[in-house]
Motif scaffolding. Structure first.
Motif, PDB file in Angstrom:
ATOM      1  N   ALA A   1       2.462  -3.309   6.613  1.00 15.05           N
ATOM      2  CA  ALA A   1       3.411  -3.864   5.640  1.00 15.05           C
ATOM      3  C   ALA A   1       4.574  -2.921   5.355  1.00 15.05           C
ATOM      4  N   LEU A   2       4.332  -1.617   5.478  1.00 12.94           N
ATOM      5  CA  LEU A   2       5.369  -0.627   5.179  1.00 12.94           C
ATOM      6  C   LEU A   2       6.143  -0.191   6.425  1.00 12.94           C
TER       7      LEU A   2
ATOM      8  N   ARG B   1     -15.205  -2.536  12.640  1.00 17.86           N
ATOM      9  CA  ARG B   1     -14.562  -1.272  12.997  1.00 17.86           C
ATOM     10  C   ARG B   1     -13.441  -1.476  14.000  1.00 17.86           C
ATOM     11  N   ASP B   2     -13.525  -2.526  14.805  1.00 17.94           N
ATOM     12  CA  ASP B   2     -12.509  -2.731  15.847  1.00 17.94           C
ATOM     13  C   ASP B   2     -11.439  -3.725  15.444  1.00 17.94           C
ATOM     14  N   TRP B   3     -11.464  -4.220  14.233  1.00 14.09           N
ATOM     15  CA  TRP B   3     -10.424  -5.149  13.764  1.00 14.09           C
ATOM     16  C   TRP B   3      -9.252  -4.328  13.253  1.00 14.09           C
ATOM     17  N   ALA B   4      -8.144  -4.349  13.969  1.00 12.19           N
ATOM     18  CA  ALA B   4      -6.925  -3.632  13.564  1.00 12.19           C
ATOM     19  C   ALA B   4      -7.175  -2.141  13.329  1.00 12.19           C
ATOM     20  N   ASN B   5      -8.149  -1.576  14.065  1.00  8.56           N
ATOM     21  CA  ASN B   5      -8.422  -0.136  14.012  1.00  8.56           C
ATOM     22  C   ASN B   5      -9.088   0.305  12.712  1.00  8.56           C
ATOM     23  N   TYR B   6      -9.843  -0.581  12.081  1.00 13.39           N
ATOM     24  CA  TYR B   6     -10.503  -0.226  10.829  1.00 13.39           C
ATOM     25  C   TYR B   6     -11.505   0.918  10.989  1.00 13.39           C
ATOM     26  N   GLY B   7     -12.087   1.057  12.161  1.00 14.46           N
ATOM     27  CA  GLY B   7     -13.031   2.150  12.364  1.00 14.46           C
ATOM     28  C   GLY B   7     -12.384   3.501  12.103  1.00 14.46           C
ATOM     29  N   ALA B   8     -11.168   3.680  12.611  1.00 12.37           N
ATOM     30  CA  ALA B   8     -10.444   4.935  12.405  1.00 12.37           C
ATOM     31  C   ALA B   8     -10.066   5.121  10.939  1.00 12.37           C
ATOM     32  N   LEU B   9      -9.733   4.020  10.252  1.00 13.31           N
ATOM     33  CA  LEU B   9      -9.393   4.103   8.828  1.00 13.31           C
ATOM     34  C   LEU B   9     -10.605   4.501   8.002  1.00 13.31           C
ATOM     35  N   ILE B  10     -11.732   3.898   8.296  1.00 11.03           N
ATOM     36  CA  ILE B  10     -12.960   4.223   7.573  1.00 11.03           C
ATOM     37  C   ILE B  10     -13.338   5.685   7.801  1.00 11.03           C
ATOM     38  N   ASP B  11     -13.305   6.107   9.054  1.00 10.76           N
ATOM     39  CA  ASP B  11     -13.650   7.494   9.378  1.00 10.76           C
ATOM     40  C   ASP B  11     -12.677   8.471   8.731  1.00 10.76           C
ATOM     41  N   GLY B  12     -11.390   8.109   8.741  1.00  8.38           N
ATOM     42  CA  GLY B  12     -10.388   9.002   8.167  1.00  8.38           C
ATOM     43  C   GLY B  12     -10.568   9.186   6.677  1.00  8.38           C
ATOM     44  N   PHE B  13     -10.859   8.100   5.971  1.00  4.50           N
ATOM     45  CA  PHE B  13     -11.075   8.176   4.523  1.00  4.50           C
ATOM     46  C   PHE B  13     -12.328   8.996   4.201  1.00  4.50           C
TER      47      PHE B  13
ATOM     48  N   GLN C   1      -7.106   2.223  -1.693  1.00  6.08           N
ATOM     49  CA  GLN C   1      -5.796   1.584  -1.577  1.00  6.08           C
ATOM     50  C   GLN C   1      -4.689   2.617  -1.353  1.00  6.08           C
ATOM     51  N   GLU C   2      -4.751   3.719  -2.065  1.00 10.94           N
ATOM     52  CA  GLU C   2      -3.744   4.769  -1.883  1.00 10.94           C
ATOM     53  C   GLU C   2      -3.769   5.293  -0.448  1.00 10.94           C
ATOM     54  N   TYR C   3      -4.959   5.428   0.110  1.00 12.61           N
ATOM     55  CA  TYR C   3      -5.091   5.913   1.480  1.00 12.61           C
ATOM     56  C   TYR C   3      -4.512   4.906   2.476  1.00 12.61           C
ATOM     57  N   LEU C   4      -4.839   3.635   2.281  1.00  9.85           N
ATOM     58  CA  LEU C   4      -4.359   2.606   3.204  1.00  9.85           C
ATOM     59  C   LEU C   4      -2.846   2.497   3.215  1.00  9.85           C
ATOM     60  N   TYR C   5      -2.225   2.741   2.066  1.00 11.51           N
ATOM     61  CA  TYR C   5      -0.772   2.602   1.969  1.00 11.51           C
ATOM     62  C   TYR C   5      -0.037   3.933   2.084  1.00 11.51           C
ATOM     63  N   SER C   6      -0.740   4.950   2.553  1.00 14.84           N
ATOM     64  CA  SER C   6      -0.091   6.211   2.912  1.00 14.84           C
ATOM     65  C   SER C   6       0.422   6.075   4.341  1.00 14.84           C
ATOM     66  N   ALA C   7       1.272   6.991   4.770  1.00  9.67           N
ATOM     67  CA  ALA C   7       1.770   6.951   6.150  1.00  9.67           C
ATOM     68  C   ALA C   7       0.617   7.069   7.135  1.00  9.67           C
ATOM     69  N   GLU C   8      -0.384   7.879   6.794  1.00 10.35           N
ATOM     70  CA  GLU C   8      -1.551   8.039   7.672  1.00 10.35           C
ATOM     71  C   GLU C   8      -2.269   6.709   7.866  1.00 10.35           C
ATOM     72  N   GLY C   9      -2.554   6.028   6.769  1.00 11.05           N
ATOM     73  CA  GLY C   9      -3.266   4.766   6.856  1.00 11.05           C
ATOM     74  C   GLY C   9      -2.467   3.686   7.570  1.00 11.05           C
TER      75      GLY C   9
ATOM     76  N   VAL D   1      -0.146   0.818  -5.896  1.00  9.66           N
ATOM     77  CA  VAL D   1      -0.221   2.060  -5.127  1.00  9.66           C
ATOM     78  C   VAL D   1       1.118   2.782  -5.242  1.00  9.66           C
ATOM     79  N   ALA D   2       1.129   4.048  -4.867  1.00  4.51           N
ATOM     80  CA  ALA D   2       2.348   4.858  -5.003  1.00  4.51           C
ATOM     81  C   ALA D   2       3.516   4.251  -4.229  1.00  4.51           C
ATOM     82  N   SER D   3       3.231   3.588  -3.124  1.00  3.78           N
ATOM     83  CA  SER D   3       4.293   3.019  -2.283  1.00  3.78           C
ATOM     84  C   SER D   3       4.534   1.534  -2.573  1.00  3.78           C
ATOM     85  N   PHE D   4       4.077   1.060  -3.714  1.00  2.00           N
ATOM     86  CA  PHE D   4       4.180  -0.370  -4.045  1.00  2.00           C
ATOM     87  C   PHE D   4       5.617  -0.889  -3.949  1.00  2.00           C
ATOM     88  N   ALA D   5       6.583  -0.106  -4.400  1.00  9.63           N
ATOM     89  CA  ALA D   5       7.981  -0.548  -4.398  1.00  9.63           C
ATOM     90  C   ALA D   5       8.509  -0.782  -2.991  1.00  9.63           C
ATOM     91  N   ASP D   6       7.922  -0.126  -1.991  1.00 13.84           N
ATOM     92  CA  ASP D   6       8.386  -0.267  -0.612  1.00 13.84           C
ATOM     93  C   ASP D   6       7.796  -1.480   0.098  1.00 13.84           C
TER      94      ASP D   6
END
Length: 381
Positions: free
Chosen positions: A330-331, A70-82, A310-318, A140-145
């Motif tokens: 990456a984005l 959960r504390d690696w690169a803020n994964y806890g917040a990502l998991i909770d957000g999803f 994957q879509e969530y992780l590559y959204s602006a929120e993620g 993902v939707a943002s793959f081109a970026d």
């Protein structure tokens, strides 16, 4: 932010990854009313759009993840957000595992409902998994970026977040903190220099050896000087085989740690209130940047949820949540241009100069082979 053991800890007991499953994976993957199959969808559009993917993922109701502290690169917040956004439970197994542990889990649990749906791998391990045919292509939707050099042309993996190899130092226990790889060879650092894991299994430790190579006449084509450097550290007594973790840092067991800048920066923030003055420097003589990579298990038991994750992780929120964990998403460049980047979080990143470059797939394969053949010999005895 609360820190626990980092994901690069190699837990060694492969048997723990090969336990019999509770049951077999579903015979049929999530499908739409018109027969579109999530397991073969190479994009949300292939499945009828994001709304259809969300519906199918909610029906599955679960996502199997592995090696995500959960504390690696803020994964806890990502998991909770999803989980909050979609009402889908994320089960994280072996959160302190290494990249190789993830691949082992995929191969040993093929066809089982306890197999990982998604993977977060060190770049060289993502390449290996793709070469083994373990990953599902999905854009993902943002793959081109995503920059061209940071994604597989077939979309079997793509970079998610990363940073620079850095030197972390407990300024209260070390009189003068080292700021370069050359400094680490000085006699005053006897028994104090640690890596975050074993470089044959851990992406961060792998990066540490490569950074040392760059600092000592090596290149993306030649990691051997990095092995030679750690042999020198071992021979002069400076290298400690104790793998650095938040616990060893807090206790003073690893007062100098070669690790990703986002992890060392996290230590600095977390332990300030506990009296640990943790300094972080990106060494100018070995500036090595690397990203971790996202991938979907080709045989994911929850294929719709895997793709929605994957879509969530590559959204602006993620992406901004990773940024808040001191990791460079990456984005980041694309978001800065679009005005969606969290500028406050970006301003807190450890400072570096220049534009990072990255090893090619062939260079990573070669480096991994050299490490596999020479690491144990370099630091044994």
């Amino acid at each position: 932010m609360t820190l626990s053991l980092p994901r690069t800890a190699a837990l060694g007991a492969i048997a723990a990854l090969t336990l019999s499953a509770c049951g077999a994976a579903p015979d049929t993957a999530s499908t739409t009313a018109d027969g579109k199959n999530a397991a073969t969808a190479a994009s949300a559009a292939d499945f009828g759009g994001l709304d259809a993917l969300v519906k199918a993922a909610k029906k599955e109701g679960k996502l199997n993840a592995i090696a995500l502290p959960r504390d690696w690169a803020n994964y806890g917040a990502l998991i909770d957000g999803f989980e909050k956004k979609y009402g889908i439970k994320i089960a994280v197994e072996n959160p302190d595992g290494a990249s190789q542990d993830e691949i082992n889990a995929v191969t040993s649990r093929k066809g089982q409902d306890r197999a990982p749906d998604v993977l977060d791998l060190g770049a060289s391990f993502a390449i290996s998994a793709a070469q083994q045919g373990l990953l599902a292509p999905y854009k993902v939707a943002s793959f081109a970026d995503i920059p061209a050099g940071q994604k597989d042309a077939q979309a079997r993996w793509y970079n998610d977040y990363g940073g620079y190899i850095s030197i972390g130092c407990d300024a209260k226990r070390v009189k003068t903190c080292p700021t370069t790889f050359a400094d680490l060879l000085k006699p005053q650092y006897k028994g104090q220099v640690a890596l975050n894991g074993n470089p044959t299994k851990s992406g961060s430790a792998f990066g540490g050896v490569w950074a040392a190579a760059l600092a000592n006449g090596g290149s993306f084509d030649d990691i051997q000087p990095g092995l030679d450097f750690f042999k020198k550290l071992k021979d002069n007594g400076n290298y400690t085989p104790v793998e650095s973790t938040p616990a060893t840092v807090e206790k003073g067991e690893t007062p100098i740690s070669i690790d990703w800048d986002y992890l060392n920066a996290g230590y600095a923030e977390e332990f300030q209130s506990k009296g640990v003055d943790w300094k972080v420097t990106v060494p100018a003589d070995g500036q090595f940047s690397q990203y971790y990579s996202q991938a979907i298990n080709k045989d994911a038991p929850h294929p719709a949820a895997a793709r929605l994750w994957q879509e969530y992780l590559y959204s602006a929120e993620g992406q901004n949540l990773w940024l808040k964990g001191y990791a460079r998403p990456a984005l980041m460049t694309a978001m800065e241009k679009a005005g969606t980047l969290d500028k406050t979080a970006a301003a807190k990143l450890p400072q570096v100069s220049g534009t990072p470059s990255f090893p090619t797939e062939a260079q990573q394969d070669k480096a991994k082979t050299v490490l596999g053949q020479g690491w144990a010999k370099a630091v044994s005895g």
